[in-house]
Design an enzyme around this catalytic site. Structure first.
Site, PDB file in Angstrom:
ATOM      1  N   SER A  40       0.802  -1.223   0.000  1.00 32.67           N
ATOM      2  CA  SER A  40       0.000   0.000   0.000  1.00 32.67           C
ATOM      3  C   SER A  40       0.838   1.277   0.000  1.00 32.67           C
ATOM      4  O   SER A  40       0.329   2.339  -0.327  1.00 32.67           O
ATOM      5  CB  SER A  40      -0.925   0.013   1.216  1.00 32.67           C
ATOM      6  OG  SER A  40      -0.177  -0.178   2.401  1.00 32.67           O
ATOM      7  N   ASP A 319      -3.500   7.907   7.856  1.00 38.00           N
ATOM      8  CA  ASP A 319      -4.394   7.024   8.606  1.00 38.00           C
ATOM      9  C   ASP A 319      -3.548   6.284   9.644  1.00 38.00           C
ATOM     10  O   ASP A 319      -2.439   6.712   9.959  1.00 38.00           O
ATOM     11  CB  ASP A 319      -5.196   6.091   7.670  1.00 38.00           C
ATOM     12  CG  ASP A 319      -4.309   5.144   6.888  1.00 38.00           C
ATOM     13  OD1 ASP A 319      -3.132   4.967   7.263  1.00 38.00           O
ATOM     14  OD2 ASP A 319      -4.792   4.570   5.891  1.00 38.00           O
ATOM     15  N   HIS A 322      -0.479   4.606   7.379  1.00 38.84           N
ATOM     16  CA  HIS A 322       0.124   5.186   6.167  1.00 38.84           C
ATOM     17  C   HIS A 322       0.558   6.636   6.342  1.00 38.84           C
ATOM     18  O   HIS A 322      -0.194   7.434   6.895  1.00 38.84           O
ATOM     19  CB  HIS A 322      -0.869   5.095   5.005  1.00 38.84           C
ATOM     20  CG  HIS A 322      -1.252   3.691   4.679  1.00 38.84           C
ATOM     21  ND1 HIS A 322      -2.510   3.189   4.897  1.00 38.84           N
ATOM     22  CD2 HIS A 322      -0.516   2.672   4.187  1.00 38.84           C
ATOM     23  CE1 HIS A 322      -2.533   1.914   4.532  1.00 38.84           C
ATOM     24  NE2 HIS A 322      -1.332   1.576   4.113  1.00 38.84           N
TER      25      HIS A 322
END
Ligand SMILES: *[C@@H]1O[C@H](CO)[C@@H](O)[C@H](O)[C@H]1NC(C)=O
Ligand SMILES: *[C@@H]1O[C@H](CO)[C@@H](O)[C@H](O)[C@H]1NC(C)=O
Ligand SMILES: *[C@@H]1O[C@H](CO)[C@@H](O)[C@H](O)[C@H]1NC(C)=O
Ligand SMILES: *[C@@H]1O[C@H](CO)[C@@H](O)[C@H](O)[C@H]1NC(C)=O
Length: 371
Positions: A40, A319, A322
């Site tokens: 990610s 978040d 991340h």
């Protein structure tokens, strides 16, 4: 006088950032192509249509990205997006899931949120594209490039000039080793053995990548996994980093750096590998201009339509796991142009792309086997 110089420096920095970071540079990129493997931290939309909970193609993700939510797991650009710009590309590298109509000769992004080096790592989040499958996808692209360039030799020469960016492994800890309720790995392996097993598997994948033409590699180490808001919250440490989660990741990093030395010796002038260290201690402790580094910009972790913080450049995390675009910018600039061997080893990306490669191996057999 000193003050004047400082002002001029600021002006230059502003011009530099305006040119290199806010928009794409016109002209030739420093490498003809860039292939991206990872999770990610680099995904730009590969998970959007996969049966997985690891998705980010909804607001408030992408709030600072020109195209809005795209499947990037941050508010704006990822680190590799910014590196892509620093390398002089005119467009971001398209995700594999969405290459229709794109110029695959400039590269493809195979990264998939929640993916790990180990295939079982992502099972708890549904189906995503683990590193091994990302390589299978790359083989498909390499075959297409070979037919576009009308010949294996030409393709081989072309692919040897590309940059191969590999940033993976965080999920093998966060979603696997640190979750004994789902995975037995922490009972089977000591942190040392686990890091060794991951490095072995990564190195086999890198050898496969070499077989199909890769010569210039950027291997990114793990960040301080115990300093994410998620780790801090889960362990109830009242804002401080979780040492038990930092330590295993640091073992992985040392082994990755050792692998870079090993491959640089093994392949000599045929290939170049660099290691990027993203765990500068200062990053953990409210420095580098981030006022907030232990809670995320989205108070609830960026659930759909959640209202994020206003001052996003003051937050290290977007978040719960991340980084914000502001953090990504810091990592990207340091990876691209760093004179500090503690950060990029043995050279930075800017130097890596200038290296001459002498090809020794012939990959004809591997390519025809995979096409
Ligand atoms: C790719 O684009 C072409 C032309 O725009 C379209 O006909 C085709 O269905 C697309 N393929 C996929 C897989 O989306
Ligand atoms: C948590 O940290 C805050 C700020 O550093 C401090 O004021 C507070 O007393 C701490 N609470 C506990 C339970 O340690
Ligand atoms: C990465 O940088 C940190 C901070 O400077 C340092 O302590 C650590 O040893 C480095 N890691 C590697 C693998 O070189
Ligand atoms: C945003 O940052 C500025 C400067 O640090 C500060 O004065 C302001 O209060 C912040 N606003 C919010 C909403 O946090």
């Amino acid at each position: 006088m000193a003050c004047e110089i400082k002002t001029w420096l600021m002006v230059l920095i502003l011009i530099f950032s305006a040119n290199y970071l806010q928009q794409f540079v016109n002209g030739k990129s420093q490498v003809p192509c860039l292939f991206i493997f990872g999770d990610s931290l680099s995904d730009s939309g590969n998970n959007n249509n996969l049966p997985t909970s690891a998705k980010s193609n909804y607001k408030p993700y992408g709030i600072d990205f020109p195209m809005g939510p795209t499947g990037r797991f941050t508010n704006g650009r990822t680190s590799i997006d910014i590196i892509t710009q620093l390398l002089g590309f005119e467009k971001f590298i398209p995700p594999f899931a969405n290459i229709n109509g794109s110029d695959i000769l400039k590269g493809v992004n195979y990264a998939s949120g929640a993916a790990g080096i180990r295939i079982e790592t992502s099972i708890t989040t549904g189906f995503v594209i683990s590193l091994g499958l990302q390589l299978e996808n790359h083989k498909v692209i390499v075959s297409r490039i070979a037919s576009r360039l009308e010949g294996i030799d030409k393709a081989q020469e072309y692919l040897s000039k590309c940059l191969y960016y590999v940033n993976i492994g965080s999920n093998d800890y966060i979603n696997n080793y640190f979750r004994p309720q789902f995975y037995p790995t922490s009972q089977i392996y000591s942190p040392e053995q686990y890091a060794e097993a991951l490095i072995q598997e990564l190195s086999l994948n890198l050898l496969t990548l070499h077989d199909i033409g890769a010569r210039k590699y950027v291997l990114v180490g793990l960040g301080l996994l115990g300093c994410t808001p998620s780790a801090i919250f889960t362990h109830g440490t009242n804002g401080s980093c979780v040492d038990e989660e930092n330590a295993p990741a640091l073992i992985f990093n040392f082994k990755l750096k050792f692998l870079v030395d090993h491959f640089n010796n093994k392949f000599s002038a045929d290939s170049k590998f660099i290691f990027v260290n993203t765990t500068l201690e200062s990053d953990a402790q409210n420095s580098d201009g981030f006022l907030v580094s232990n809670v995320p910009c989205c108070p609830s972790g960026c659930i759909p339509d959640e209202r994020p913080c206003y001052n996003r450049s003051e937050y290290a995390f977007w978040d719960e796991v991340h980084p914000t675009e502001a953090s990504n910018q810091l990592y990207a600039i340091r990876s691209y142009n760093s004179h500090n061997s503690g950060f990029t080893y043995p050279m930075d990306i800017k130097n890596l792309v200038e290296q001459e490669i002498e090809m020794e191996l012939d990959f004809t057999s591997q390519l025809s086997a995979s096409s």
